[in-house]
Design a protein around this motif. Structure first.
Motif, PDB file in Angstrom:
ATOM      1  N   ASN A 133       0.856  -1.183   0.000  1.00  0.00           N
ATOM      2  CA  ASN A 133       0.000   0.000   0.000  1.00  0.00           C
ATOM      3  C   ASN A 133       0.891   1.231   0.000  1.00  0.00           C
ATOM      4  O   ASN A 133       1.404   1.641   1.039  1.00  0.00           O
ATOM      5  CB  ASN A 133      -0.920  -0.022   1.227  1.00  0.00           C
ATOM      6  CG  ASN A 133      -1.798  -1.259   1.231  1.00  0.00           C
ATOM      7  OD1 ASN A 133      -2.832  -1.310   0.581  1.00  0.00           O
ATOM      8  ND2 ASN A 133      -1.347  -2.293   1.948  1.00  0.00           N
ATOM      9  N   LEU A 188      -2.441  -0.067  -4.081  1.00  0.00           N
ATOM     10  CA  LEU A 188      -3.190  -0.527  -2.912  1.00  0.00           C
ATOM     11  C   LEU A 188      -3.491  -2.011  -3.081  1.00  0.00           C
ATOM     12  O   LEU A 188      -3.815  -2.461  -4.183  1.00  0.00           O
ATOM     13  CB  LEU A 188      -4.495   0.268  -2.752  1.00  0.00           C
ATOM     14  CG  LEU A 188      -4.345   1.780  -2.520  1.00  0.00           C
ATOM     15  CD1 LEU A 188      -5.716   2.474  -2.521  1.00  0.00           C
ATOM     16  CD2 LEU A 188      -3.623   2.058  -1.199  1.00  0.00           C
ATOM     17  N   ASP A 229      -4.851   4.175   4.079  1.00  0.00           N
ATOM     18  CA  ASP A 229      -4.164   3.249   4.987  1.00  0.00           C
ATOM     19  C   ASP A 229      -2.840   2.781   4.364  1.00  0.00           C
ATOM     20  O   ASP A 229      -2.629   1.584   4.143  1.00  0.00           O
ATOM     21  CB  ASP A 229      -5.093   2.065   5.309  1.00  0.00           C
ATOM     22  CG  ASP A 229      -4.571   1.207   6.452  1.00  0.00           C
ATOM     23  OD1 ASP A 229      -3.547   1.562   7.070  1.00  0.00           O
ATOM     24  OD2 ASP A 229      -5.189   0.153   6.709  1.00  0.00           O
ATOM     25  N   ASP A 264       1.229   2.131   3.733  1.00  0.00           N
ATOM     26  CA  ASP A 264       2.415   1.668   4.447  1.00  0.00           C
ATOM     27  C   ASP A 264       3.580   2.631   4.251  1.00  0.00           C
ATOM     28  O   ASP A 264       4.348   2.889   5.166  1.00  0.00           O
ATOM     29  CB  ASP A 264       2.870   0.297   3.912  1.00  0.00           C
ATOM     30  CG  ASP A 264       1.766  -0.732   3.896  1.00  0.00           C
ATOM     31  OD1 ASP A 264       0.991  -0.786   4.868  1.00  0.00           O
ATOM     32  OD2 ASP A 264       1.664  -1.484   2.902  1.00  0.00           O
TER      33      ASP A 264
END
Lengths: 348, 348
Positions: free
Chosen positions: B128, B144, B280, B282
Motif C-alpha cells: 500500500n 493498494l 491506509d 504503508d
C-alpha cells in the motif's frame, strides 16, 4: 432459509442482527439497545441473546460482522471507541466458536456501509466509489477497481481524518482540522452553540423556552458555557444541541444553524474534492444522520466540491445520498460473505 | 536482447527510450531534448528517431509508455500540458502501428514512476504505497492491495490536487489551495520572490549580483514584480528563480528560502496525512527535483505529518526518498508490460 447468512452490526447505541439471503434481502432482523456501560461479558451476553433470537435453529452459511473501530484486522479483536467494555475483545473468534465450520468475517462498520451501498445501494454499477457516513463521527469505505480497498491494516476509507482546515479544531484522533472534527454532529452543534445558537428556538414557533425540549440535555452549549465560566440559563440546559436538532433548526431558518450546515457542507466538499483527485472516484454516497438535511447540507457541499475539483476527470464525480438507511450496516456485513469476490480479500 | 521491452518516457523537456530486461534492468537507454514548440509531426519524428536508435533490429516483446497528462486512458490519446504540439495525439495507436503483434500500453508519467518505485525501488515489498514526484508539478500514483490503482479514468494518484489550504493560492487546475499550487517548484519560487528572496544571493558568497546567474531568467520575480507594477532591477532579471535555486539557497542559509522549504514540507505533510488516513498507506516515496533538498524538506514534512496523522494505524506510515532517480519513468513504463499482473488492469 437454508442459504441465509447471519449479519451483525454493532454500535455504541444498538446491536443489530439479521438473516440475509443471497441477494442481500433481509429475511429476519432484530435490534436491541447496547447495554449502557456494559462490561465485556454483559455486552457479549446481549449480543449472544440477540443472535439466538435471530438464528433460531437456522444453519447459517456464514457470519458477517460490522463493528465500530478500532480493531485488529482481519483477526477482529475489537476496541470500539464508544463501547469501553470491549477492549481487544476477540469478537470474531467468539463468533467463530459459536458458528464452527463456516466463514466468520469482520470489518469496520463504516466500511460495511460502503460495501452495502456499492453492492445494493446508491453506488451500484460504479467501480470507484467512496461511501461516507456523517453522523456522530464521519467514517467511510473505499471501493476502487470494483473491489473493497482494505489498506495495510484494514483501515482504508477513513475520510473523516482527511484534513480540511490545517489550523482548525483539534480532533479526537490527536490531529487538527480533520473533516470529522469540523463536520461530526456533536462538533458542529458545539460550534453552533459557541456562535449563539439556542437549540430548538427556531423550531418552537417563537416560544422563548420550547416546552418539548425540557427533558433533553444541552451537551454542546453546556460544554461551551462551562469552558467560558458562564452560568447556564435553565431554558438552554433543557434543549438538545445535536446535529439532528441543528438540521431541524436550519430547516426552520435559524441563521446560525444554517451557517453551521454550510460549514459542514464546505468541509465535506473539500474532503470529497481531495479524495476524488487522489482516487479518481465515480461516485460518493453520503449517509448518516446529518445527510438527511438534504439541500441544506448538499448545496454547500456541491458548491465547494465544484470550486475545488478542478481537473477534468474530477468534474464527473457524483455525490448522492445513501440509499439503504439503517439496514446498510447489516447488508454490508453480509456482503463480506455473499459477495466475497468484491468485498473480502484476506485468507480466512 | 530477445526478451527486451521498449520503454518510453515522454516529458516537456526530454524524450527517453530504453530496452529493459525482465527484471527491470536497463540494457540500452537514450535521451533527446523535446523539440521546443514542436508541432505534432515534429514531436513524433523526434520520438520515432529515438525509438529507431534504441531498438535497432531488436524484436521487442512489448512497449510501455509513460507520458504527461492529460490523456484518454487506456486508449492513450495524449494532450500533455507542456507539449502544446500534441493535442489528442493518438500516441499509443501510433506506436501500436509501429510495433504490431505485441502489447503497447500507456500510463501517466507519475503513475509510471510510482509503479517503478513499487516494483524495483523504495516501495518494494509494500502493498500500500503512494509514489510522489515533486518537481515543476506534483504528481503521483497509488498502489493498494499490491496492485496499481487506476481509478475511473486512469487518473488515480493525483496527490498534487489534494487541498492543503482551502483559501490558498489559485491552482492551474481551476481549484484553490491544492498541494501542487503551494509546493510545485515554480509556485514555491514565486512565493519566495514575493517574500523578498533574491535568487542566488545566498549561494554567491556575498556577491550582490551573482555572475553565474546572468544568463538565466527570473521568472517568479518577474511575475511578482510585474503584478505589482514595479520595475525589475537588472540584477534580479538575471537570476534563476526555480525550485532548484531555492533549495540551494535554503541549504546556504537564506532565511526566506528556508521558510519556503518549510512551507512546501508542511503542505506535503498535510497531503500525506490525508492520503494515509484515506488509503491506509504503508509507505510514501517522494522523488523529483525538490525532494533532493533532504532534511530541509523532509523535516517539516515529517513534523506536519506526525501532527496530523493522529490515528494509530496512520502513525506507522513511512515517508522515504525515491530510489530510482531519472530512470524511474522508464522502469515503470516497462512494468506495464513486465509485471502486468500488478500494474496493468485493462483489457488490451
Amino acid at each position: 432459509m437454508s442459504d441465509s447468512v447471519l449479519a451483525i452490526d454493532i454500535g455504541g447505541t444498538k446491536l443489530a442482527a439479521a438473516l440475509i439471503g443471497p441477494d442481500g434481502d433481509i429475511r429476519v432482523a432484530e435490534r436491541v439497545a447496547t447495554p449502557p456501560g456494559g462490561d465485556a461479558r454483559t455486552l457479549w451476553e446481549a449480543l449472544d441473546g440477540l443472535v439466538c433470537d435471530v438464528t433460531g435453529d437456522t444453519a447459517v452459511t456464514g457470519v458477517g460482522i460490522g463493528c465500530g473501530g478500532p480493531m485488529t484486522w482481519p483477526e477482529g479483536a475489537v476496541s470500539p471507541l464508544n463501547m469501553p467494555g470491549w477492549r481487544a475483545f476477540p469478537l470474531r473468534d467468539r463468533l467463530a466458536g459459536r458458528f464452527p465450520g463456516v466463514p466468520v468475517r469482520i470489518h469496520n462498520d463504516a466500511v460495511c456501509v460502503a460495501a452495502a451501498e456499492h453492492w445494493r445501494g446508491a453506488g451500484r454499477g460504479s467501480s470507484n466509489m467512496l461511501g461516507m457516513v456523517v453522523s456522530t463521527g464521519v467514517g467511510g469505505g473505499l471501493i476502487l477497481g470494483g473491489r473493497l480497498i482494505d489498506g495495510g491494516s484494514g483501515n482504508a476509507g477513513h475520510i473523516g481524518h482527511v484534513v480540511v482546515d490545517p489550523d482548525g479544531p483539534a480532533c479526537e484522533c490527536g490531529g487538527r482540522g480533520c473533516l470529522e472534527a469540523v463536520a461530526r454532529g456533536p462538533g458542529l452543534a458545539a460550534w453552533a452553540v459557541g456562535q449563539g445558537w439556542v437549540p430548538g428556538r427556531a423550531t418552537a414557533e417563537g416560544a422563548e423556552t420550547p416546552a418539548y425540549a425540557e427533558a433533553a440535555t444541552a451537551t454542546g452549549r453546556q460544554l461551551a458555557l462551562t469552558a467560558e465560566g458562564v452560568e447556564t440559563p435553565a431554558y438552554v440546559e433543557a434543549a438538545t444541541a445535536t446535529g439532528r436538532q441543528l438540521a431541524l433548526d436550519a430547516a426552520a431558518g435559524d441563521a446560525v444553524a444554517l451557517t453551521a450546515m454550510r460549514r459542514a457542507g464546505r468541509a465535506l466538499g473539500l474532503a470529497i474534492a481531495s479524495a476524488t483527485h487522489l482516487c479518481d472516484l465515480d461516485v460518493v454516497t453520503v449517509g448518516g444522520g446529518l445527510s438527511q438535511s438534504g439541500s441544506l447540507l448538499f448545496d454547500p457541499l456541491e458548491e465547494t466540491l465544484r470550486a475545488h475539483a478542478g481537473l477534468d476527470f474530477a468534474r464527473r464525480v457524483r455525490v448522492v445520498p445513501a440509499a439503504l438507511g439503517q439496514d446498510a450496516g447489516l447488508v454490508g456485513a453480509a456482503a463480506l460473505i455473499l459477495a466475497a469476490d468484491r468485498y473480502w480479500s484476506p485468507e480466512d
